[in-house]
Design an enzyme around this catalytic site. Structure first.
Site, PDB file in Angstrom:
ATOM      1  N   VAL A 169      16.456   3.170   1.172  1.00  0.00           N
ATOM      2  CA  VAL A 169      15.390   3.853   0.426  1.00  0.00           C
ATOM      3  C   VAL A 169      14.671   4.896   1.281  1.00  0.00           C
ATOM      4  CG1 VAL A 169      13.418   3.459  -1.115  1.00  0.00           C
ATOM      5  CG2 VAL A 169      15.093   1.632  -0.755  1.00  0.00           C
ATOM      6  N   LYS A 170      14.279   5.985   0.641  1.00  0.00           N
ATOM      7  CA  LYS A 170      13.517   7.044   1.324  1.00  0.00           C
ATOM      8  C   LYS A 170      12.074   6.582   1.529  1.00  0.00           C
ATOM      9  CE  LYS A 170      16.169  10.667  -0.991  1.00  0.00           C
ATOM     10  NZ  LYS A 170      16.147  11.611  -2.109  1.00  0.00           N
ATOM     11  N   ARG A 218      -2.070  -5.297   4.734  1.00  0.00           N
ATOM     12  CA  ARG A 218      -2.733  -5.642   5.993  1.00  0.00           C
ATOM     13  C   ARG A 218      -3.857  -4.661   6.316  1.00  0.00           C
ATOM     14  NH1 ARG A 218      -1.634  -3.805  10.950  1.00  0.00           N
ATOM     15  NH2 ARG A 218       0.239  -2.764  10.166  1.00  0.00           N
ATOM     16  N   GLY A 270       5.368   2.844  -0.234  1.00  0.00           N
ATOM     17  CA  GLY A 270       6.795   2.581  -0.340  1.00  0.00           C
ATOM     18  C   GLY A 270       7.205   1.751  -1.540  1.00  0.00           C
ATOM     19  N   ASP A 305      -2.747 -10.290   5.773  1.00  0.00           N
ATOM     20  CA  ASP A 305      -1.877 -10.103   6.930  1.00  0.00           C
ATOM     21  C   ASP A 305      -0.928 -11.293   6.970  1.00  0.00           C
ATOM     22  OD1 ASP A 305      -0.628  -9.818   9.353  1.00  0.00           O
ATOM     23  OD2 ASP A 305      -2.468  -9.579  10.538  1.00  0.00           O
ATOM     24  N   VAL A 306       0.342 -11.075   6.653  1.00  0.00           N
ATOM     25  CA  VAL A 306       1.294 -12.191   6.554  1.00  0.00           C
ATOM     26  C   VAL A 306       1.612 -12.819   7.909  1.00  0.00           C
ATOM     27  CG1 VAL A 306       2.314 -11.226   4.449  1.00  0.00           C
ATOM     28  CG2 VAL A 306       3.407 -10.765   6.677  1.00  0.00           C
ATOM     29  N   ASN A 361       0.812  -1.221   0.000  1.00  0.00           N
ATOM     30  CA  ASN A 361       0.000   0.000   0.000  1.00  0.00           C
ATOM     31  C   ASN A 361       0.847   1.274   0.000  1.00  0.00           C
ATOM     32  OD1 ASN A 361       0.256  -1.082   2.917  1.00  0.00           O
ATOM     33  ND2 ASN A 361      -0.110   1.111   3.222  1.00  0.00           N
ATOM     34  N   TYR A 399      16.519  -7.074  12.253  1.00  0.00           N
ATOM     35  CA  TYR A 399      16.171  -6.931  10.831  1.00  0.00           C
ATOM     36  C   TYR A 399      17.158  -7.724   9.964  1.00  0.00           C
ATOM     37  CZ  TYR A 399      15.162  -4.669   6.350  1.00  0.00           C
ATOM     38  OH  TYR A 399      14.835  -4.431   5.033  1.00  0.00           O
TER      39      TYR A 399
END
Length: 313
Positions: free
Chosen positions: A269-270, A68, A47, A93-94, A45, A232
């Site tokens: 990435v921004k 999600r 980025g 929703d993963v 949705n 991460y």
């Protein structure tokens, strides 16, 4: 000129090359897809995911924008539909196995199957120089287990094709097993994860379970895990290893039923995930994922890419 300046110069040159490549339209020979080709992009949705949807749909593919948050997903899909693109929203929703199952059932009922799966859904709670593992369970469960669970459920829905179906996982250089920086301190574990002959889901899962257990007992910081964005980085290490493993598992499928599995690093990435501190745009970051999704000749599998170039895991 120092090493950093030279590296920056090389990156900038490569970005310019890719910008040029993106202006060259696909030829009829390269276009294996049509409007009935179906792609799914998770967490899309906003980025990078949103840009991947936009660019793949811009090439004439029907894209399921999965997210999600229903209201954000509907709004995102609507903005692309208004551009004339074939984009459909569906909630996913993963973290929820029943949501994944319902999503797959909806795909089967409405489309029969899919041709491209881009696993983009992911989270990161560290910014700047922070390295907290406070949200480690959520990060690992979303980025690694979420990706894995979606792949497992969607594989039976990947449609047969002369050029093969494609799975593209959004990952990160931070999760490289043998990267020069941020790599695992445990040499034996590095070797285990690097050996595709013996690599297994059990080894990957055990690595992440060990980390999460050490987060709970407070010993993770001194246990040789990557030092930058540890939770991460490990979640993406899991994605990288699982990409290689699934490519091997799926490699013996007959011609016409091939499924190619690759991953890529979009860069810094921004986006909201980096606190808007990145140095490249989502549009640029999406490029390698789109390229891997639509590639027609010499389709790789089990590889890791950045800026349309293969890099080591």
């Amino acid at each position: 000129m120092g090493n950093k300046e030279r590296a920056k110069e090389r990156r900038e040159k490569r970005r310019q090359e890719i910008s040029l490549l993106r202006t060259i339209p696909y030829s009829d020979h390269q276009r294996w897809w049509n409007s009935e080709t179906v792609a799914v992009v998770t967490g899309s949705n906003r980025g990078i995911g949103f840009e991947i949807v936009k660019q793949i749909a811009g090439h004439g593919v029907t894209v399921i924008l999965a997210s999600r948050n229903p209201s954000a997903g509907i709004e995102a899909a609507k903005s692309l539909q208004e551009l004339g693109l074939s984009v459909v929203f569906r909630q996913l929703d993963v973290l929820d196995t029943s949501s994944i199952q319902h999503f797959a059932e909806w795909i089967k009922q409405n489309y029969g199957g899919i041709d491209i799966l881009v696993n983009n859904a992911g989270v990161n709670f560290n910014l700047g120089s922070e390295n907290s593992a406070e949200f480690a369970h959520l990060v690992v469960n979303t980025n690694y287990y979420g990706t894995k669970n979606v792949i497992e459920v969607m594989i039976p829905l990947m449609r047969p094709s002369p050029l093969g179906a494609r799975i593209v996982n959004v990952s990160s250089r931070l999760g490289r097993v043998n990267g020069r920086r941020n790599r695992l301190g445990d040499v034996a574990l590095r070797e285990q994860l690097s050996d595709i002959g013996t690599l297994s889901e059990e080894i990957i899962d055990r690595t992440l379970s060990t980390f999460l257990r050490q987060v709970e007992d407070g010993s993770w910081a001194s246990s040789g895990w990557p030092q930058v964005f540890t939770d991460y980085a490990l979640s993406k290490l899991g994605v990288n290893c699982y990409t290689r493993l699934m490519a091997k598992v799926l490699s013996d499928r007959p011609e016409g039923e091939k499924i190619y599995v690759n991953c890529f690093c979009p860069g810094w990435v921004k986006t909201a995930m980096t606190g808007w501190a990145g140095n490249i745009s989502p549009e640029e970051a999406a490029d390698t994922g789109v390229w891997l999704s639509l590639l027609s000749d010499g389709m790789p599998t089990g590889k890791f890419f950045a800026e349309r170039r293969e890099i080591n895991f």
